[in-house]
Design a protein around this motif. Structure first.
Motif, mmCIF file in Angstrom:
data_model
loop_
_atom_site.group_PDB
_atom_site.id
_atom_site.type_symbol
_atom_site.label_atom_id
_atom_site.label_comp_id
_atom_site.label_asym_id
_atom_site.label_seq_id
_atom_site.Cartn_x
_atom_site.Cartn_y
_atom_site.Cartn_z
ATOM 1 N N VAL A 1 0.871 -1.171 0.000
ATOM 2 C CA VAL A 1 0.000 0.000 0.000
ATOM 3 C C VAL A 1 0.907 1.219 0.000
ATOM 4 C CG1 VAL A 1 -1.752 1.276 1.285
ATOM 5 C CG2 VAL A 1 -1.809 -1.213 1.272
ATOM 6 N N ASP A 2 0.665 2.140 -0.904
ATOM 7 C CA ASP A 2 1.565 3.271 -1.032
ATOM 8 C C ASP A 2 0.773 4.572 -1.103
ATOM 9 O OD1 ASP A 2 4.373 3.757 -1.138
ATOM 10 O OD2 ASP A 2 4.101 4.477 -3.198
ATOM 11 N N LYS A 3 0.847 5.350 -0.047
ATOM 12 C CA LYS A 3 0.239 6.687 0.011
ATOM 13 C C LYS A 3 -1.219 6.681 -0.429
ATOM 14 C CE LYS A 3 4.616 9.054 -0.834
ATOM 15 N NZ LYS A 3 5.320 8.127 -1.754
ATOM 16 N N VAL A 4 -2.025 5.941 0.300
ATOM 17 C CA VAL A 4 -3.441 5.866 -0.022
ATOM 18 C C VAL A 4 -4.224 6.882 0.802
ATOM 19 C CG1 VAL A 4 -5.481 4.424 0.359
ATOM 20 C CG2 VAL A 4 -3.529 3.511 -0.887
ATOM 21 N N ASP A 5 -5.078 7.639 0.129
ATOM 22 C CA ASP A 5 -5.987 8.564 0.808
ATOM 23 C C ASP A 5 -7.407 8.040 0.636
ATOM 24 O OD1 ASP A 5 -3.861 10.267 1.348
ATOM 25 O OD2 ASP A 5 -4.146 11.360 -0.537
ATOM 26 N N LEU A 6 -8.164 8.075 1.736
ATOM 27 C CA LEU A 6 -9.515 7.521 1.681
ATOM 28 C C LEU A 6 -10.313 8.110 2.831
ATOM 29 C CD1 LEU A 6 -10.685 5.163 -0.101
ATOM 30 C CD2 LEU A 6 -10.276 3.673 1.830
ATOM 31 N N THR A 7 -11.599 8.368 2.598
ATOM 32 C CA THR A 7 -12.447 8.773 3.710
ATOM 33 C C THR A 7 -13.711 7.930 3.699
ATOM 34 O OG1 THR A 7 -13.508 10.440 2.355
ATOM 35 C CG2 THR A 7 -11.700 11.199 3.748
ATOM 36 N N VAL A 8 -14.218 7.669 4.887
ATOM 37 C CA VAL A 8 -15.497 6.979 5.015
ATOM 38 C C VAL A 8 -16.345 7.810 5.968
ATOM 39 C CG1 VAL A 8 -16.674 4.853 5.653
ATOM 40 C CG2 VAL A 8 -14.364 4.739 4.736
ATOM 41 N N GLY A 9 -17.510 8.273 5.474
ATOM 42 C CA GLY A 9 -18.399 9.050 6.318
ATOM 43 C C GLY A 9 -19.191 8.153 7.243
ATOM 44 N N ALA A 10 -19.800 8.745 8.293
ATOM 45 C CA ALA A 10 -20.631 7.957 9.189
ATOM 46 C C ALA A 10 -21.802 7.383 8.416
ATOM 47 C CB ALA A 10 -21.116 8.813 10.345
ATOM 48 N N GLY A 11 -22.054 6.101 8.550
ATOM 49 C CA GLY A 11 -23.179 5.464 7.876
ATOM 50 C C GLY A 11 -23.008 5.283 6.387
ATOM 51 N N GLU A 12 -21.845 5.582 5.874
ATOM 52 C CA GLU A 12 -21.628 5.493 4.430
ATOM 53 C C GLU A 12 -21.030 4.135 4.065
ATOM 54 O OE1 GLU A 12 -19.590 8.379 1.094
ATOM 55 O OE2 GLU A 12 -18.466 7.942 2.883
ATOM 56 N N SER A 13 -21.356 3.632 2.864
ATOM 57 C CA SER A 13 -20.712 2.405 2.424
ATOM 58 C C SER A 13 -19.770 2.734 1.280
ATOM 59 C CB SER A 13 -21.739 1.372 1.999
ATOM 60 O OG SER A 13 -22.491 1.864 0.930
ATOM 61 N N VAL A 14 -18.506 2.427 1.495
ATOM 62 C CA VAL A 14 -17.484 2.714 0.505
ATOM 63 C C VAL A 14 -16.950 1.391 -0.013
ATOM 64 C CG1 VAL A 14 -15.231 3.756 0.107
ATOM 65 C CG2 VAL A 14 -16.854 4.875 1.615
ATOM 66 N N GLY A 15 -16.889 1.249 -1.323
ATOM 67 C CA GLY A 15 -16.362 0.036 -1.932
ATOM 68 C C GLY A 15 -14.906 0.226 -2.298
ATOM 69 N N LEU A 16 -14.120 -0.814 -2.110
ATOM 70 C CA LEU A 16 -12.715 -0.776 -2.485
ATOM 71 C C LEU A 16 -12.494 -1.938 -3.449
ATOM 72 C CD1 LEU A 16 -10.193 0.856 -1.756
ATOM 73 C CD2 LEU A 16 -9.771 -0.724 0.116
ATOM 74 N N VAL A 17 -12.226 -1.626 -4.717
ATOM 75 C CA VAL A 17 -12.091 -2.701 -5.694
ATOM 76 C C VAL A 17 -10.703 -2.708 -6.315
ATOM 77 C CG1 VAL A 17 -14.524 -2.790 -6.334
ATOM 78 C CG2 VAL A 17 -12.996 -1.265 -7.562
ATOM 79 N N GLY A 18 -10.332 -3.846 -6.827
ATOM 80 C CA GLY A 18 -9.053 -3.998 -7.505
ATOM 81 C C GLY A 18 -8.753 -5.470 -7.648
ATOM 82 N N GLU A 19 -7.721 -5.782 -8.425
ATOM 83 C CA GLU A 19 -7.382 -7.178 -8.641
ATOM 84 C C GLU A 19 -6.566 -7.688 -7.470
ATOM 85 O OE1 GLU A 19 -6.628 -7.981 -13.050
ATOM 86 O OE2 GLU A 19 -5.962 -5.939 -12.764
ATOM 87 N N SER A 20 -6.305 -8.998 -7.453
ATOM 88 C CA SER A 20 -5.542 -9.536 -6.338
ATOM 89 C C SER A 20 -4.144 -8.928 -6.348
ATOM 90 C CB SER A 20 -5.466 -11.051 -6.422
ATOM 91 O OG SER A 20 -4.987 -11.438 -7.676
ATOM 92 N N GLY A 21 -3.626 -8.625 -5.172
ATOM 93 C CA GLY A 21 -2.309 -8.044 -5.072
ATOM 94 C C GLY A 21 -2.288 -6.537 -5.204
ATOM 95 N N CYS A 22 -3.454 -5.902 -5.254
ATOM 96 C CA CYS A 22 -3.455 -4.453 -5.415
ATOM 97 C C CYS A 22 -3.409 -3.754 -4.059
ATOM 98 C CB CYS A 22 -4.678 -3.992 -6.208
ATOM 99 S SG CYS A 22 -6.205 -4.069 -5.286
ATOM 100 N N GLY A 23 -3.491 -4.501 -2.978
ATOM 101 C CA GLY A 23 -3.362 -3.896 -1.657
ATOM 102 C C GLY A 23 -4.670 -3.568 -0.988
ATOM 103 N N LYS A 24 -5.794 -4.038 -1.540
ATOM 104 C CA LYS A 24 -7.065 -3.667 -0.932
ATOM 105 C C LYS A 24 -7.282 -4.339 0.419
ATOM 106 C CE LYS A 24 -9.738 -6.874 -3.866
ATOM 107 N NZ LYS A 24 -8.617 -7.699 -4.329
ATOM 108 N N SER A 25 -6.891 -5.603 0.538
ATOM 109 C CA SER A 25 -7.038 -6.285 1.819
ATOM 110 C C SER A 25 -6.074 -5.724 2.850
ATOM 111 C CB SER A 25 -6.792 -7.779 1.680
ATOM 112 O OG SER A 25 -7.845 -8.364 0.974
ATOM 113 N N THR A 26 -4.851 -5.415 2.422
ATOM 114 C CA THR A 26 -3.881 -4.822 3.340
ATOM 115 C C THR A 26 -4.424 -3.495 3.870
ATOM 116 O OG1 THR A 26 -2.142 -5.823 2.020
ATOM 117 C CG2 THR A 26 -1.469 -4.143 3.588
ATOM 118 N N THR A 27 -5.032 -2.717 2.998
ATOM 119 C CA THR A 27 -5.622 -1.452 3.440
ATOM 120 C C THR A 27 -6.656 -1.701 4.540
ATOM 121 O OG1 THR A 27 -5.314 -0.597 1.211
ATOM 122 C CG2 THR A 27 -6.792 0.639 2.641
ATOM 123 N N GLY A 28 -7.512 -2.694 4.329
ATOM 124 C CA GLY A 28 -8.521 -3.027 5.331
ATOM 125 C C GLY A 28 -7.900 -3.425 6.655
ATOM 126 N N ARG A 29 -6.835 -4.202 6.587
ATOM 127 C CA ARG A 29 -6.179 -4.654 7.810
ATOM 128 C C ARG A 29 -5.428 -3.527 8.506
ATOM 129 N NH1 ARG A 29 -5.561 -10.370 8.362
ATOM 130 N NH2 ARG A 29 -7.089 -11.294 6.970
#
Lengths: 373, 327
Positions: free
Chosen positions: A49-77
């Motif tokens: 994961v490299d310099k990721v900016d992201l915001t999640v508002g209260a009650g909001e659902s934000v999707g994070l998509v990408g192929e395997s190895g793009c760092g989406k699960s690491t971001t979640g963790r």
């Protein structure tokens, strides 16, 4: 497995509020690689994961998509602090939790919960369902009105399971039911944010819809914010208000659902959308664009310089190799729709005059066949 | 007809009793045609394919009835030795997980070349040259150098191409692809599916594509057979099935896909779970989950009715297919 669940209204109604619940700035995670003999030294790093900016508002659902190895699960963790960030800043409800200690995190832990991908390995096979759902309350010293057992039964009912199955073990349930147990466990502490890491991708098609509906119900009626990590673009489109697209550890495009799916600007988002096989129910002729990329995602150990997508991009020029494109709002994009590209595409997904087929082999094969037909 | 499966029955002896994995499946594939077999896990789609290939584990598996006619010959009556000749030269299979289907201690060149040394009696040198040619054909860049590499040195998409190369090596008349792209990323999946479709056209092979993904099917298949609890519940040309399904299970599957025009709303979900194969419900196996089920569904097993209202050749194993088709 009733379809009509009733959920208590817990918080203020859903909807993106002015102040974000979670803010991530410049989040970075590099996993070191050690090598050499006799003394192991750090020889490189997987830049997950490299310099990721992201915001999640209260009650909001934000999707994070990408192929395997793009760092989406690491971001979640990283956001749930299951991993220690290398750099950047995570702010949750005004608190900086980037490097918070266990003690500092304790009050926040109960507000951020996680649902895992694999319903088989994420439940302890030696514990009963009751114990599994009750343990978060025990760990956090929460004593709900009416006792923990009553609360567990309520939760089981809420996720559409029989409360009488309190004493059963995980192996007595099917995959979809287990995922419901995982949801009940995440809800046990009345969280404000749930990070769901591929919550339906291990399930059968007819069961996926059941779990997606449950999550959506939870999200809307209890006003819980979701970070929904998935590779399935159709599910994300269904579930998320805003969507962020990741490629090789970077967010390349982010915006509201309509902008990403109907007015994408980044070439990678175009390629990703065009690669998804779609069920055409109506008679309408195929009017989607067709883009076939060449090769696979490059290694995150030595990502390409400049724009990381440039090695597979059909619009890449010299500038892309030297200058990293910033994540900015483009002139004819909507508010909140940010794209990291020097040479963005037109905001449409309609068919182009000519397909983009970058795979040299596929191109040759098609030309051959076109010649013989 | 290139391949015709007639009333196939396959059982497994398990500790919980006899699991009836395949219960009277019939389907056919012509040369140059793509048949998609669609179903959830446990629907019997892969077991049927393994039986056609003759790679079913026996025991615990057992073919208890039916015929598999390949170019007019019943494969089930052939000796193992003769079947081996059919495999590879006549028909070949592509598996889901390329990494575990390839031998990790042999180079891809050796594994591809083996097809020619074993089946065609070529020398190792000639076989190696053939391997390079094959890798070129499935468009693996730098085939001459990469032929000496091991499977782990290839990416997922490239490995699946090697599997495809191996399958088409002897130019078989029929290729069975069992979830060929499920383990791959979408952008790579698209490349591999396109490659498969183009090769099928080039060689005029019959292709059986086994999948659970309705989207993948829509793009490449000619006909589709939907399986549930070891039976075919509906069969039709692809576009007809998407326009107007004639079985409630197919309809449920189609409705449970998130679609563009229904975002935000609740998805339709088929209630309940697929049945256990040791205890398949009497009558129509789908009746406990079916919104249209009536008394007759609980007692009488529906045959595969011919859907006569449709312009094309279709079948549906539902007593009330007419209602489903028009409602």
């Amino acid at each position: 497995m009733s379809d009509n669940l009733t959920l208590p209204a817990q918080q203020s109604p859903a909807g993106a509020s002015a102040e974000p619940l979670l803010t991530v700035e410049g989040l970075t995670k590099h996993f070191p690689i050690y090598g050499g003999f006799p003394i192991k030294r750090k020889v490189g790093a997987v830049q997950a994961v490299d310099k990721v900016d992201l915001t999640v508002g209260a009650g909001e659902s934000v999707g994070l998509v990408g192929e395997s190895g793009c760092g989406k699960s690491t971001t979640g963790r990283l956001i749930t602090r299951l991993l220690e960030p290398t750099g950047g800043k995570i702010t949750y409800a005004g608190h900086d939790i980037t490097h918070a200690s266990r003690r500092e995190l304790a009050p926040i832990r109960s507000e951020i919960q996680m649902i895992f991908q694999d319903p088989y390995s994420s439940l302890n096979p030696r514990q009963t369902v009751g114990t599994i759902i009750r343990s978060p309350m025990e760990v956090n010293g929460i004593e709900p009105a009416g006792g923990r057992e009553k609360r567990v039964r309520e939760l089981l009912e809420l996720v559409g399971l029989n409360p009488e199955h309190y004493n059963r073990f995980p192996h007595e349930f099917s995959g979809g039911q287990r995922q419901r147990i995982g949801v009940a466990r995440a809800l046990a502490l009345q969280p404000k944010l749930i990070v769901a890491d591929e919550p339906v991708s291990a399930l059968d098609v007819s069961i996926q819809a059941q779990v997606v509906n449950l999550l959506q119900k939870v999200q809307q009626e209890m006003g819980i914010a979701f970070l929904f990590i998935a590779h399935d673009l159709a599910v994300v489109r269904h579930f998320s208000q805003r969507v962020a697209v990741m490629y090789l550890g970077k967010v390349v495009e982010v915006g509201d659902r309509d902008s990403i799916y109907n007015r994408p600007r980044h070439p990678y988002t175009h390629a990703l959308l065009s690669a998804v096989p779609e069920v055409a129910v109506d008679d309408e002729p195929e009017d989607r664009e067709r883009i076939r990329l060449a090769g696979d995602v490059p290694s995150p150990i030595m990502p390409p310089s400049g724009c990381r997508f440039r090695t597979r991009c059909w619009k890449a020029q010299d500038k892309c190799a030297t200058e990293e494109p910033p994540l900015v709002r483009l002139s004819d994009s909507r508010e909140g729709h940010l794209t990291a590209c020097h040479f963005p595409e037109e905001p449409t997904t309609e068919a182009r005059d000519e397909d983009i087929v970058l795979d040299p082999g596929l191109k040759a094969l098609e030309d051959e066949n076109a010649g013989t037909d | 007809m290139l391949l015709e499966v007639r009333d196939l029955h396959v059982e497994f002896r398990t500790r919980d009793g006899v699991a009836k994995a395949v219960n009277g499946v019939s389907y056919g594939v012509d040369a140059g045609e793509t048949l998609a077999v669609l179903g959830e896990s446990g629907s019997g789609k892969s077991v049927t394919a393994q039986t056609i290939m003759g790679i079913l584990d026996t025991p615990p598996g057992k073919v208890t009835g039916g015929q598999i006619l390949f170019e007019g010959r019943d494969l089930l009556t052939l000796k193992e030795e003769e079947r081996r000749k059919v495999r590879g030269a006549g028909m070949a299979m592509i598996f889901q997980d390329a990494l575990s289907s390839l031998n990790p201690v042999l180079t891809v060149g050796d594994q591809l070349g083996e097809m020619f040394t074993v089946h065609r009696g070529m020398s190792r040198k000639d076989a190696r040259a053939k391997a390079v040619e094959l890798m070129d054909r499935v468009r693996i860049p730098g085939a001459r150098e990469r032929v000496r590499q091991y499977p782990h040195q290839f990416s997922g998409g490239m490995r699946q191409r090697i599997m495809i190369a191996m399958a088409i090596a002897l130019e078989p008349r029929l290729v069975i692809a069992d979830e060929p792209t499920t383990a791959l990323d979408v952008t790579v999946q698209a490349q591999v599916m396109d490659l498969l479709a183009e090769l099928r056209r080039e060689y005029r092979m019959g292709l059986i594509l086994i999948t659970h993904d309705l989207g993948v099917v829509a793009d490449v298949a000619d006909r589709i057979a939907v399986m549930y609890a070891g039976r075919i519940v509906e069969t039709a040309p692809v576009h007809d099935i998407y326009k107007a399904p004639a079985h409630p299970y197919t309809r449920g599957l189609l409705d449970s896909i998130p679609r563009l025009d229904q975002k935000g709303r609740q998805l339709y979900a088929i209630k309940g779970l697929p049945p256990s194969l040791t205890r398949i419900p009497p009558g129509c196996a789908f009746h406990p989950r079916c919104p249209m089920a009536r008394d007759v569904c609980r007692t009488d097993v529906p045959p595969l009715y011919e859907v006569t209202d449709a312009p094309s050749e279709r079948g549906s194993a539902c007593h009330f297919w007419r209602e489903c088709l028009h409602g």
